[in-house]
Design a protein around this motif. Structure first.
Motif, PDB file in Angstrom:
ATOM      1  N   TYR A  95       0.849  -1.191   0.000  1.00  0.00           N
ATOM      2  CA  TYR A  95       0.000   0.000   0.000  1.00  0.00           C
ATOM      3  C   TYR A  95       0.889   1.246   0.000  1.00  0.00           C
ATOM      4  O   TYR A  95       1.140   1.862   1.034  1.00  0.00           O
ATOM      5  N   ALA A  96       1.393   1.613  -1.171  1.00  0.00           N
ATOM      6  CA  ALA A  96       2.279   2.770  -1.293  1.00  0.00           C
ATOM      7  C   ALA A  96       1.521   4.069  -1.041  1.00  0.00           C
ATOM      8  O   ALA A  96       1.994   4.954  -0.330  1.00  0.00           O
ATOM      9  N   TYR A  97       0.329   4.173  -1.647  1.00  0.00           N
ATOM     10  CA  TYR A  97      -0.536   5.331  -1.501  1.00  0.00           C
ATOM     11  C   TYR A  97      -1.985   4.862  -1.614  1.00  0.00           C
ATOM     12  O   TYR A  97      -2.244   3.761  -2.118  1.00  0.00           O
ATOM     13  N   PRO A  98      -2.940   5.695  -1.189  1.00  0.00           N
ATOM     14  CA  PRO A  98      -4.344   5.334  -1.411  1.00  0.00           C
ATOM     15  C   PRO A  98      -4.657   5.100  -2.883  1.00  0.00           C
ATOM     16  O   PRO A  98      -5.569   4.329  -3.219  1.00  0.00           O
ATOM     17  N   SER A  99      -3.896   5.732  -3.757  1.00  0.00           N
ATOM     18  CA  SER A  99      -4.130   5.604  -5.196  1.00  0.00           C
ATOM     19  C   SER A  99      -3.258   4.545  -5.857  1.00  0.00           C
ATOM     20  O   SER A  99      -3.421   4.272  -7.052  1.00  0.00           O
ATOM     21  N   ASP A 100      -2.328   3.921  -5.098  1.00  0.00           N
ATOM     22  CA  ASP A 100      -1.401   2.941  -5.673  1.00  0.00           C
ATOM     23  C   ASP A 100      -1.140   1.819  -4.670  1.00  0.00           C
ATOM     24  O   ASP A 100      -0.421   2.017  -3.684  1.00  0.00           O
ATOM     25  N   HIS A 101      -1.696   0.647  -4.951  1.00  0.00           N
ATOM     26  CA  HIS A 101      -1.531  -0.503  -4.063  1.00  0.00           C
ATOM     27  C   HIS A 101      -2.146  -1.736  -4.709  1.00  0.00           C
ATOM     28  O   HIS A 101      -2.692  -1.672  -5.815  1.00  0.00           O
ATOM     29  N   TYR A 102      -2.071  -2.856  -3.990  1.00  0.00           N
ATOM     30  CA  TYR A 102      -2.736  -4.089  -4.422  1.00  0.00           C
ATOM     31  C   TYR A 102      -3.807  -4.468  -3.412  1.00  0.00           C
ATOM     32  O   TYR A 102      -3.746  -4.097  -2.227  1.00  0.00           O
ATOM     33  N   LEU A 103      -4.778  -5.254  -3.896  1.00  0.00           N
ATOM     34  CA  LEU A 103      -5.907  -5.666  -3.070  1.00  0.00           C
ATOM     35  C   LEU A 103      -6.317  -7.085  -3.442  1.00  0.00           C
ATOM     36  O   LEU A 103      -6.490  -7.404  -4.620  1.00  0.00           O
ATOM     37  N   PHE A 104      -6.440  -7.933  -2.427  1.00  0.00           N
ATOM     38  CA  PHE A 104      -6.985  -9.281  -2.602  1.00  0.00           C
ATOM     39  C   PHE A 104      -8.325  -9.299  -1.868  1.00  0.00           C
ATOM     40  O   PHE A 104      -8.362  -9.189  -0.647  1.00  0.00           O
ATOM     41  N   ARG A 105      -9.414  -9.405  -2.597  1.00  0.00           N
ATOM     42  CA  ARG A 105     -10.734  -9.224  -1.989  1.00  0.00           C
ATOM     43  C   ARG A 105     -11.756 -10.224  -2.505  1.00  0.00           C
ATOM     44  O   ARG A 105     -11.561 -10.873  -3.537  1.00  0.00           O
ATOM     45  N   HIS A 106     -12.856 -10.308  -1.758  1.00  0.00           N
ATOM     46  CA  HIS A 106     -14.045 -11.027  -2.216  1.00  0.00           C
ATOM     47  C   HIS A 106     -15.143 -10.013  -2.475  1.00  0.00           C
ATOM     48  O   HIS A 106     -15.363  -9.092  -1.679  1.00  0.00           O
ATOM     49  N   MET A 115     -13.296 -14.171  -5.927  1.00  0.00           N
ATOM     50  CA  MET A 115     -12.072 -13.626  -5.366  1.00  0.00           C
ATOM     51  C   MET A 115     -11.365 -12.856  -6.470  1.00  0.00           C
ATOM     52  O   MET A 115     -11.279 -13.326  -7.607  1.00  0.00           O
ATOM     53  N   GLN A 116     -10.853 -11.695  -6.134  1.00  0.00           N
ATOM     54  CA  GLN A 116     -10.198 -10.839  -7.117  1.00  0.00           C
ATOM     55  C   GLN A 116      -8.833 -10.386  -6.610  1.00  0.00           C
ATOM     56  O   GLN A 116      -8.678 -10.038  -5.438  1.00  0.00           O
ATOM     57  N   LEU A 117      -7.865 -10.381  -7.509  1.00  0.00           N
ATOM     58  CA  LEU A 117      -6.563  -9.777  -7.266  1.00  0.00           C
ATOM     59  C   LEU A 117      -6.526  -8.491  -8.072  1.00  0.00           C
ATOM     60  O   LEU A 117      -6.625  -8.529  -9.304  1.00  0.00           O
ATOM     61  N   VAL A 118      -6.412  -7.361  -7.386  1.00  0.00           N
ATOM     62  CA  VAL A 118      -6.622  -6.055  -8.010  1.00  0.00           C
ATOM     63  C   VAL A 118      -5.387  -5.177  -7.847  1.00  0.00           C
ATOM     64  O   VAL A 118      -4.788  -5.126  -6.760  1.00  0.00           O
ATOM     65  N   ARG A 119      -5.009  -4.495  -8.918  1.00  0.00           N
ATOM     66  CA  ARG A 119      -4.008  -3.424  -8.830  1.00  0.00           C
ATOM     67  C   ARG A 119      -4.733  -2.093  -8.906  1.00  0.00           C
ATOM     68  O   ARG A 119      -5.546  -1.870  -9.804  1.00  0.00           O
TER      69      ARG A 119
END
Length: 245
Positions: A95-106, A115-119
């Motif tokens: 989580y570098a910034y609120p506008s730049d990070h990765y997310l693994f979510r349902h 399940m999603q892997l999101v940039r």
């Protein structure tokens, strides 16, 4: 005096391990959005898992709480999660910034989910990988992400759910994510990184800084080794970081 160094040395280390049961452990988290608090059961002394960290959105933005340092890069991050709803919960990483990070979510609506892997880059979401999956509200799940260089993987209950390669974000802390208005509870957080020295001596002493004595790469035995020939032996490798996968 003669000797040799083995070609591989590895040190694993736990960056953080938190079983949320005190205000001090709750204070380790940095709340960015939403409402977060430590919950406890009616009879905490009778339960092995009496305290949890719960979050829910307080506006249109998802609830976000962060843990760790900006220089964290390659690591494994896992946590137990109990969703109260099905439409948006998961783990943030790098989580570098609120506008730049990765997310693994349902995400889902009860009858269907995935399940999603999101940039997230420049505030825009790109789904790197997805897989159909349904969850039951009130059920506990173990979620995990592993970031190793450009390789990103997401697991649920120890099973690989999604994976992708992407080098958009290299550093950043971890975090918890809740978009569903019903909220979610989290517990048993564990983050592990790995600091390694990997050396096969194929390019002489390029990664080493001699601090005394005479050193030589010996390839006569088939497997190259770095030998100390004379003087006081001291050498220090320039290490790099690599996550356990």
């Amino acid at each position: 005096v003669r000797g040799h160094l083995k070609p591989l040395s590895t040190l694993r280390r736990a960056l953080r391990s938190i079983d949320i049961d005190t205000k001090e452990e709750e204070a380790a988290w940095r709340v960015r959005d939403g409402e977060w608090e430590t919950d406890w059961r009616d009879n905490p002394a009778l339960s092995a898992n009496a305290f949890t960290y719960s979050g829910r959105p307080s506006s249109e933005k998802p609830a976000v709480s962060l843990l760790g340092e900006s220089w964290w890069d390659d690591y494994s991050f896992e946590v137990s999660v109990q969703p109260m709803g099905t439409n948006g919960f998961g783990l943030l990483f790098r989580y570098a910034y609120p506008s730049d990070h990765y997310l693994f979510r349902h995400v889902g609506d009860g009858s269907y989910g995935e399940m999603q892997l999101v940039r997230v880059s420049g505030g825009r979401e790109t789904i790197l990988a997805r897989r159909s999956a349904t969850v039951a509200p009130g059920q506990w799940y173990r979620m995990q992400v592993v970031a190793s260089g450009s390789l990103l993987r997401g697991y649920v209950d120890g099973n690989l759910a999604v994976e992708a390669r992407d080098d958009g974000v290299a550093f950043g802390p971890v975090g918890l994510y809740v978009a569903d208005r019903k909220g979610a509870k989290f517990d048993d957080v564990f983050v592990q990184g790995e600091r390694s020295v990997v050396e096969d001596f194929s390019d002489d002493r390029a990664r080493w800084s001699p601090k005394g004595g005479e050193w030589h790469v010996d390839r006569g035995g088939g497997w190259p080794v770095l030998r100390h020939l004379s003087g006081h032996a001291r050498g220090r490798p320039q290490s790099h970081r690599r996550a356990a996968v």
